[in-house]
Scaffold this active site. Structure first.
Site, PDB file in Angstrom:
ATOM      1  N   GLU A 112       0.824  -1.208   0.000  1.00 45.70           N
ATOM      2  CA  GLU A 112       0.000   0.000   0.000  1.00 45.70           C
ATOM      3  C   GLU A 112       0.858   1.258   0.000  1.00 45.70           C
ATOM      4  O   GLU A 112       1.909   1.305   0.637  1.00 45.70           O
ATOM      5  CB  GLU A 112      -0.903   0.009   1.235  1.00 45.70           C
ATOM      6  CG  GLU A 112      -2.014  -1.005   1.111  1.00 45.70           C
ATOM      7  CD  GLU A 112      -2.761  -1.213   2.406  1.00 45.70           C
ATOM      8  OE1 GLU A 112      -3.848  -0.636   2.547  1.00 45.70           O
ATOM      9  OE2 GLU A 112      -2.263  -1.957   3.264  1.00 45.70           O
ATOM     10  N   CYS A 125       3.656   8.342   1.175  1.00 45.20           N
ATOM     11  CA  CYS A 125       4.028   7.397   2.230  1.00 45.20           C
ATOM     12  C   CYS A 125       4.117   6.016   1.576  1.00 45.20           C
ATOM     13  O   CYS A 125       3.119   5.507   1.076  1.00 45.20           O
ATOM     14  CB  CYS A 125       2.962   7.427   3.322  1.00 45.20           C
ATOM     15  SG  CYS A 125       3.219   6.209   4.606  1.00 45.20           S
ATOM     16  N   CYS A 132       4.265  -6.846   8.103  1.00 48.71           N
ATOM     17  CA  CYS A 132       5.300  -6.394   9.045  1.00 48.71           C
ATOM     18  C   CYS A 132       5.545  -7.487  10.071  1.00 48.71           C
ATOM     19  O   CYS A 132       4.618  -8.152  10.531  1.00 48.71           O
ATOM     20  CB  CYS A 132       4.859  -5.118   9.750  1.00 48.71           C
ATOM     21  SG  CYS A 132       6.158  -4.397  10.793  1.00 48.71           S
ATOM     22  N   CYS A 136       3.650  -4.566  17.006  1.00 47.84           N
ATOM     23  CA  CYS A 136       3.163  -3.422  17.775  1.00 47.84           C
ATOM     24  C   CYS A 136       1.660  -3.598  17.998  1.00 47.84           C
ATOM     25  O   CYS A 136       0.896  -3.809  17.056  1.00 47.84           O
ATOM     26  CB  CYS A 136       3.467  -2.116  17.045  1.00 47.84           C
ATOM     27  SG  CYS A 136       5.236  -1.889  16.765  1.00 47.84           S
ATOM     28  N   CYS A 139      -1.130  -1.372  16.192  1.00 43.68           N
ATOM     29  CA  CYS A 139      -0.999  -1.151  14.741  1.00 43.68           C
ATOM     30  C   CYS A 139      -1.682  -2.274  13.955  1.00 43.68           C
ATOM     31  O   CYS A 139      -1.463  -3.452  14.221  1.00 43.68           O
ATOM     32  CB  CYS A 139       0.475  -1.091  14.371  1.00 43.68           C
ATOM     33  SG  CYS A 139       0.746  -0.848  12.607  1.00 43.68           S
ATOM     34  N   GLY A 185       5.397  -2.162   7.005  1.00 44.94           N
ATOM     35  CA  GLY A 185       6.737  -2.719   7.187  1.00 44.94           C
ATOM     36  C   GLY A 185       7.651  -1.905   8.072  1.00 44.94           C
ATOM     37  O   GLY A 185       7.351  -0.775   8.453  1.00 44.94           O
ATOM     38  N   GLU A 186       8.777  -2.529   8.397  1.00 44.40           N
ATOM     39  CA  GLU A 186       9.819  -1.874   9.193  1.00 44.40           C
ATOM     40  C   GLU A 186      10.997  -1.607   8.240  1.00 44.40           C
ATOM     41  O   GLU A 186      11.719  -2.533   7.863  1.00 44.40           O
ATOM     42  CB  GLU A 186      10.224  -2.800  10.350  1.00 44.40           C
ATOM     43  CG  GLU A 186      11.498  -2.422  11.072  1.00 44.40           C
ATOM     44  CD  GLU A 186      11.608  -0.959  11.482  1.00 44.40           C
ATOM     45  OE1 GLU A 186      10.660  -0.419  12.076  1.00 44.40           O
ATOM     46  OE2 GLU A 186      12.655  -0.349  11.204  1.00 44.40           O
ATOM     47  N   SER A 217      11.207   6.027   9.100  1.00 42.17           N
ATOM     48  CA  SER A 217      10.744   5.807  10.473  1.00 42.17           C
ATOM     49  C   SER A 217      11.072   4.382  10.902  1.00 42.17           C
ATOM     50  O   SER A 217      10.810   3.431  10.169  1.00 42.17           O
ATOM     51  CB  SER A 217       9.230   6.032  10.528  1.00 42.17           C
ATOM     52  OG  SER A 217       8.744   5.791  11.828  1.00 42.17           O
ATOM     53  N   SER A 240       9.943   5.545  16.395  1.00 43.52           N
ATOM     54  CA  SER A 240       8.653   5.353  17.057  1.00 43.52           C
ATOM     55  C   SER A 240       8.905   4.932  18.496  1.00 43.52           C
ATOM     56  O   SER A 240       9.526   3.896  18.740  1.00 43.52           O
ATOM     57  CB  SER A 240       7.845   4.275  16.327  1.00 43.52           C
ATOM     58  OG  SER A 240       7.618   4.699  15.002  1.00 43.52           O
ATOM     59  N   LEU A 241       8.430   5.721  19.426  1.00 43.61           N
ATOM     60  CA  LEU A 241       8.739   5.482  20.838  1.00 43.61           C
ATOM     61  C   LEU A 241       7.487   5.021  21.607  1.00 43.61           C
ATOM     62  O   LEU A 241       7.436   3.929  22.143  1.00 43.61           O
ATOM     63  CB  LEU A 241       9.318   6.772  21.445  1.00 43.61           C
ATOM     64  CG  LEU A 241       9.791   6.688  22.888  1.00 43.61           C
ATOM     65  CD1 LEU A 241      10.942   5.704  23.030  1.00 43.61           C
ATOM     66  CD2 LEU A 241      10.224   8.078  23.378  1.00 43.61           C
ATOM     67  N   ASN A 321      -5.130   6.026  15.660  1.00 45.39           N
ATOM     68  CA  ASN A 321      -6.162   5.755  14.669  1.00 45.39           C
ATOM     69  C   ASN A 321      -6.790   4.418  15.018  1.00 45.39           C
ATOM     70  O   ASN A 321      -6.132   3.382  14.948  1.00 45.39           O
ATOM     71  CB  ASN A 321      -5.555   5.724  13.263  1.00 45.39           C
ATOM     72  CG  ASN A 321      -4.981   7.071  12.898  1.00 45.39           C
ATOM     73  OD1 ASN A 321      -5.666   8.096  12.986  1.00 45.39           O
ATOM     74  ND2 ASN A 321      -3.709   7.104  12.532  1.00 45.39           N
ATOM     75  N   CYS A 364      -1.870   6.517   9.742  1.00 48.03           N
ATOM     76  CA  CYS A 364      -0.807   5.766  10.420  1.00 48.03           C
ATOM     77  C   CYS A 364      -1.371   4.520  11.088  1.00 48.03           C
ATOM     78  O   CYS A 364      -2.344   4.601  11.837  1.00 48.03           O
ATOM     79  CB  CYS A 364      -0.183   6.597  11.534  1.00 48.03           C
ATOM     80  SG  CYS A 364       0.720   8.000  10.968  1.00 48.03           S
TER      81      CYS A 364
HETATM   82  N1  SAH Z   1       7.687   0.269  11.353  1.00 42.95           N
HETATM   83  C1  SAH Z   1       8.098   1.636  11.299  1.00 42.95           C
HETATM   84  C2  SAH Z   1       7.468   2.378  10.136  1.00 42.95           C
HETATM   85  C3  SAH Z   1       5.977   2.579  10.259  1.00 42.95           C
HETATM   86  S1  SAH Z   1       5.660   4.255  10.592  1.00 42.95           S
HETATM   87  C4  SAH Z   1       7.828   2.322  12.624  1.00 42.95           C
HETATM   88  O1  SAH Z   1       7.163   1.726  13.443  1.00 42.95           O
HETATM   89  O2  SAH Z   1       8.323   3.420  12.845  1.00 42.95           O
HETATM   90  C5  SAH Z   1       4.046   4.182  11.183  1.00 42.95           C
HETATM   91  C6  SAH Z   1       3.851   5.036  12.405  1.00 42.95           C
HETATM   92  O3  SAH Z   1       2.484   4.922  12.799  1.00 42.95           O
HETATM   93  C7  SAH Z   1       4.678   4.581  13.593  1.00 42.95           C
HETATM   94  O4  SAH Z   1       5.182   5.693  14.283  1.00 42.95           O
HETATM   95  C8  SAH Z   1       3.669   3.852  14.459  1.00 42.95           C
HETATM   96  O5  SAH Z   1       4.013   3.904  15.819  1.00 42.95           O
HETATM   97  C9  SAH Z   1       2.419   4.632  14.161  1.00 42.95           C
HETATM   98  N2  SAH Z   1       1.186   3.859  14.381  1.00 42.95           N
HETATM   99  C10 SAH Z   1       1.018   2.530  14.335  1.00 42.95           C
HETATM  100  N3  SAH Z   1      -0.262   2.219  14.585  1.00 42.95           N
HETATM  101  C11 SAH Z   1      -0.919   3.364  14.782  1.00 42.95           C
HETATM  102  C12 SAH Z   1      -2.275   3.696  15.053  1.00 42.95           C
HETATM  103  N4  SAH Z   1      -3.199   2.759  15.155  1.00 42.95           N
HETATM  104  N5  SAH Z   1      -2.588   5.001  15.182  1.00 42.95           N
HETATM  105  C13 SAH Z   1      -1.663   5.955  15.060  1.00 42.95           C
HETATM  106  N6  SAH Z   1      -0.368   5.702  14.770  1.00 42.95           N
HETATM  107  C14 SAH Z   1      -0.006   4.422  14.645  1.00 42.95           C
END
Ligand code: SAH
Length: 381
Positions: A112, A125, A132, A136, A139, A185-186, A217, A240-241, A321, A364
């Site tokens: 996507e 994006c 992935c 998380c 996500c 993906g990562e 990211s 992503s923290l 989201n 996201c």
């Molecule tokens: N795997 C990488 C690249 C994905 S970036 C990473 O994790 O950084 C996607 C971003 O969306 C990340 O910062 C993740 O923490 C955030 N994300 C994941 N699920 C989400 C959600 N349900 N709502 C808002 N942000 C989300």
């Protein structure tokens, strides 16, 4: 919506070729590799340069469209190579103008890409992987599991498909294009293909998207942050923290068990040390109602950042989201504002990100190859 008459997102070449995966995908070759490939075919260097421009600058997706090439060469290319491997299966347009493209790789896997227009720039994006491997908890992409790494060509093709859909094949783009590796993906688990794709896309005879316009990211693949820090021309970094507490982060982002926050921050500090004057990097923090959004957790975040002495870090606060399969809900807007104010009052810059494309599963963490809502179908015509 304006449809492009040339049907740019459809590839003429694709339909004619049956075994795409057996053909050499020229879009993923560097200029040097392309020259070598042409050399093996007994073709001169200038032809390789011409094809590089045709693929990347003119964004042509079939050799037959490269009418400035001799017919015999086009036939030779058609027999051994392809300019396209992805097929757009469906496209969804949000009320806010965001578009989500659900594509399939030649081997049938979902990928996507999201187009996010703002007033004077475009952001694309893209996905570095199909699915992935990281789990998380908040996500939706995680629910797909890991499917495959995108090749460099498949990464670049996503950008070409989107630009052609928005502006038409070969037309110049009126705005600068920003890229974010924040799709499925990562990215740091597909490091080499990612960096190769970004290098090819930065070529001034091609898409010419310079590293300063790109943000990668990562969920925190620590050894790759060190490797990334050493690169000469490299994009911006976001990490992503989502929690400054190891026990909670273990639960939200299980990758934390492998590389806990102190290890992550040590790597981020080394990365920070390589930034030039005025450059910054980002920590992303997804705000989950009642889970990681309290005043105390904001204080804890500030303290932990300060303990590591970050001076060039900013925080992007991402409202969660929601989705049916996810056990979380967004923070109250008032709490989002408070969280930001606490960070700022303690000298940490914080920005609240506006969700885009939520209604079409494009925001996201929402990319999960969803087939609905079915606003615009384009491949069925
Ligand atoms: N795997 C990488 C690249 C994905 S970036 C990473 O994790 O950084 C996607 C971003 O969306 C990340 O910062 C993740 O923490 C955030 N994300 C994941 N699920 C989400 C959600 N349900 N709502 C808002 N942000 C989300």
């Amino acid at each position: 919506m304006k449809r492009n008459k040339s049907g740019s997102v459809k590839s003429d070449g694709w339909d004619k070729i049956r075994n795409v995966s057996e053909l050499r995908h020229l879009t993923g070759l560097t200029r040097t590799e392309l020259i070598e490939y042409f050399g093996e075919m007994g073709e001169p260097r200038f032809r390789a340069d011409q094809v590089f421009r045709a693929l990347h600058e003119r964004r042509l997706t079939a050799f037959d469209e490269m009418t400035d090439l001799p017919k015999a060469l086009r036939e030779k290319l058609n027999a051994s190579a392809t300019a396209t491997t992805l097929r757009v299966e469906s496209k969804y347009t949000s009320v806010d103008g965001t578009r989500r493209f659900l594509m399939r790789t030649a081997d049938g896997n979902p990928v996507e890409t999201v187009y996010i227009p703002t007033e004077n720039r475009d952001t694309i994006c893209f996905s570095s992987q199909s699915g992935c491997a990281l789990k998380c908890d908040f996500c939706l992409t995680a629910k797909l599991g890991f499917i495959k790494n995108m090749s460099a060509g498949e990464i670049i093709e996503q950008i070409i498909i989107v630009l052609n859909d928005v502006y038409g094949v070969g037309n110049e783009t009126p705005h600068a294009t920003n890229l974010v590796a924040m799709g499925e993906g990562e990215p740091f688990l597909n490091f080499d293909n990612l960096i190769k794709a970004l290098n090819i896309m930065s070529d001034e005879n091609g898409l010419h998207i310079v590293p300063g316009r790109v943000t990668v990211s990562t969920a925190g693949i620590v050894p790759k942050i060190y490797e990334f820090a050493q690169l000469d021309r490299r994009p911006n970094l976001a990490i992503s923290l989502s929690s400054a507490d190891d026990a909670l982060r273990d639960k939200l982002m299980p990758i934390n068990k492998r590389w806990p926050i102190d290890d992550l921050f040590k790597a981020a500090k080394v990365f920070e040390g390589t930034l030039k004057r005025g450059e910054r990097f980002t920590f992303e923090y997804v705000l989950l109602g009642g889970i990681n959004d309290s005043d105390e957790q904001a204080e804890q975040l500030v303290e932990r950042l300060q303990r590591h002495g970050f001076t060039k870090a900013k925080i992007n606060l991402i409202p969660h989201n929601p989705a049916e399969q996810l056990d979380y809900h967004p923070s109250a807007p008032e709490q989002v504002r408070r969280f930001k104010e606490i960070l700022e009052s303690r000298g940490v810059s914080a920005y609240i990100r506006t969700p885009r494309g939520r209604d079409i599963y494009a925001a996201c963490g929402q990319l999960a190859a969803k087939q609905e809502p079915n606003l615009v179908q384009i491949q069925s015509e």
